[in-house]
Scaffold this motif. Structure first.
Motif, PDB file in Angstrom:
ATOM      1  N   ARG A  62       0.835  -1.212   0.000  1.00 13.15           N
ATOM      2  CA  ARG A  62       0.000   0.000   0.000  1.00 13.15           C
ATOM      3  C   ARG A  62       0.869   1.262   0.000  1.00 13.15           C
ATOM      4  O   ARG A  62       0.498   2.284  -0.601  1.00 13.15           O
ATOM      5  CB  ARG A  62      -0.941  -0.016   1.202  1.00 13.15           C
ATOM      6  CG  ARG A  62      -1.929  -1.187   1.181  1.00 13.15           C
ATOM      7  CD  ARG A  62      -2.978  -1.057   2.280  1.00 13.15           C
ATOM      8  NE  ARG A  62      -3.841  -2.222   2.356  1.00 13.15           N
ATOM      9  CZ  ARG A  62      -4.857  -2.464   1.525  1.00 13.15           C
ATOM     10  NH1 ARG A  62      -5.128  -1.593   0.543  1.00 13.15           N
ATOM     11  NH2 ARG A  62      -5.606  -3.545   1.663  1.00 13.15           N
ATOM     12  N   ASP A  63       2.033   1.201   0.683  1.00 13.99           N
ATOM     13  CA  ASP A  63       2.942   2.353   0.697  1.00 13.99           C
ATOM     14  C   ASP A  63       3.356   2.748  -0.719  1.00 13.99           C
ATOM     15  O   ASP A  63       3.438   3.939  -1.048  1.00 13.99           O
ATOM     16  CB  ASP A  63       4.205   2.032   1.504  1.00 13.99           C
ATOM     17  CG  ASP A  63       3.963   1.954   3.006  1.00 13.99           C
ATOM     18  OD1 ASP A  63       2.912   2.437   3.470  1.00 13.99           O
ATOM     19  OD2 ASP A  63       4.836   1.401   3.703  1.00 13.99           O
ATOM     20  N   ALA A  64       3.650   1.745  -1.546  1.00 14.39           N
ATOM     21  CA  ALA A  64       4.111   2.022  -2.905  1.00 14.39           C
ATOM     22  C   ALA A  64       3.029   2.727  -3.725  1.00 14.39           C
ATOM     23  O   ALA A  64       3.325   3.634  -4.504  1.00 14.39           O
ATOM     24  CB  ALA A  64       4.533   0.719  -3.587  1.00 14.39           C
ATOM     25  N   PHE A  65       1.793   2.310  -3.531  1.00 15.70           N
ATOM     26  CA  PHE A  65       0.689   2.983  -4.224  1.00 15.70           C
ATOM     27  C   PHE A  65       0.530   4.412  -3.709  1.00 15.70           C
ATOM     28  O   PHE A  65       0.373   5.362  -4.490  1.00 15.70           O
ATOM     29  CB  PHE A  65      -0.618   2.204  -4.023  1.00 15.70           C
ATOM     30  CG  PHE A  65      -0.809   1.058  -4.966  1.00 15.70           C
ATOM     31  CD1 PHE A  65      -1.510   1.229  -6.155  1.00 15.70           C
ATOM     32  CD2 PHE A  65      -0.289  -0.193  -4.681  1.00 15.70           C
ATOM     33  CE1 PHE A  65      -1.688   0.170  -7.036  1.00 15.70           C
ATOM     34  CE2 PHE A  65      -0.463  -1.263  -5.544  1.00 15.70           C
ATOM     35  CZ  PHE A  65      -1.165  -1.078  -6.731  1.00 15.70           C
ATOM     36  N   ALA A  66       0.557   4.556  -2.378  1.00 15.70           N
ATOM     37  CA  ALA A  66       0.357   5.876  -1.773  1.00 15.70           C
ATOM     38  C   ALA A  66       1.432   6.864  -2.218  1.00 15.70           C
ATOM     39  O   ALA A  66       1.153   8.057  -2.407  1.00 15.70           O
ATOM     40  CB  ALA A  66       0.336   5.759  -0.256  1.00 15.70           C
TER      41      ALA A  66
END
Length: 353
Positions: A214-218
């Protein structure tokens, strides 16, 4: 005081509850180190009396470990079915022997009763150190080791009651996700189709990897699809079924797949082996695990490698310093991951529980 029901062995948790003491205080009294930690004599006497009334049997062989060397080092781990756990075992054996210790490695198949039984057996054989790898709840095993005066280290999955060494699951998953998104964009595919498959809900490693995903998307101002994350364990058959369901829904493979273990990746390979070459090459594939066999597959896969050599080295370093860490909190050492062979030169991260 009422004893436990027939057939149930008393534990230090029972004694702690009966006396209003902490489990660590109970362990220190039972292994005879309570004076070192300034536990009051009346508290120690109350704990000992409770232990006797509850029928708690202290394993004297295990308690005698620190009085004489056995030359044995123990490790428990779930299984040998993937390169990560097999690598941990092999590296543990190598480093134990380099220290003049005879290694004993036992697989427990993620069965808590087997984990407990094996730990008790290894302690009775007077192991000088015990590495507890891949155990979701190591606290009962840590308590046994503390009562026996044996340093123990949690490996791969951390625990609050002993020092731990884990991979940088969150950072590694974030880097892997970013690499997959870049490849999808280069192909003209939507990152929104990237899915994360495998793992166990509320397990540290899986939770951290999902957070990294999710961090990579955010970081790009994006969000993964609502059904992007699916946890079904680590076995290949469940992964095969999960991929089959998504293939049936889409009429093809998703544009991007991040498999949460090498065994889950095997399930993907099993399903997709019946597909055409075009079907394979339509998907960007990644795996949070590493195995050199992937170089021989008819499609590209990006793999995140965990540094087993560094993990075991850090675990032995923590074992050497176990008495110092007992008074200052239990450290959590986070070992970096990488896409290729590990250099071992990255700086580690240390947290204290």
């Amino acid at each position: 005081m009422v004893r436990n029901k027939p057939g149930r062995k008393s534990t230090i948790y029972d004694i702690a509850k009966a006396t209003g003491s902490s489990t660590s205080a109970v362990s220190m009294v039972l292994n005879g180190t309570w004076t070192r930690y300034r536990i009051k004599e009346d508290t120690a006497n109350r704990i000992l009396a409770s232990a006797q009334q509850l029928g708690y049997n202290v394993n004297m062989k295990a308690r005698g470990l620190r009085l004489s060397r056995s030359g044995l080092a123990g490790m428990i781990l779930p299984h040998y079915r993937n390169r990560f756990f097999a690598g941990l075992a092999e590296t543990f054996e190598e480093q134990a022997r380099s220290r003049g210790l005879c290694p004993i490695v036992v697989s427990t198949q993620r069965d808590p009763s087997v984990e407990m039984s094996v730990t008790e057996t290894l302690l009775s054989q007077r192991v000088e150190v015990l590495f507890i790898a891949g155990v979701r709840d190591p606290s009962p095993l840590n308590a046994l080791c503390l009562a026996a005066g044996v340093p123990c280290i949690n490996v791969d999955l951390p625990g609050a009651d002993a020092p731990s060494v884990v991979s940088d699951n969150r950072g590694g998953a974030c880097a892997l996700t970013e690499a997959l998104i870049d490849k999808m964009i280069a192909r003209g595919a939507s990152p929104g189709e990237l899915v994360f498959l495998g793992g166990v809900v509320d397990e540290y490693a899986t939770d951290m990897r999902i957070a990294g995903f999710r961090d990579a998307f955010a970081a790009r101002g994006l969000r993964p699809a609502a059904e992007a994350v699916e946890c079904f364990g680590y076995d290949a058959s469940s992964a095969r079924q999960a991929v089959a369901r998504r293939y049936e829904t889409l009429g093809r493979l998703p544009d991007g797949l991040l498999m949460n273990s090498i065994t889950a990746f095997e399930g993907l390979v099993q399903f997709a082996s019946r597909l055409s070459r075009e079907d394979w090459h339509s998907a960007v594939v990644g795996c949070f695990d590493w195995d050199p066999f992937a170089a021989h597959l008819p499609f590209e896969v990006t793999m995140m490698r965990q540094d087993v050599e560094r993990i075991i080295s850090e675990a032995f370093a923590l074992a050497d310093a176990h008495e110092a860490s007992a008074s200052s909190g239990h450290p959590l050492v986070i070992v970096p991951t990488g896409f290729g062979p590990m250099s071992g030169e990255e700086e580690r991260t240390i947290e204290t529980a």
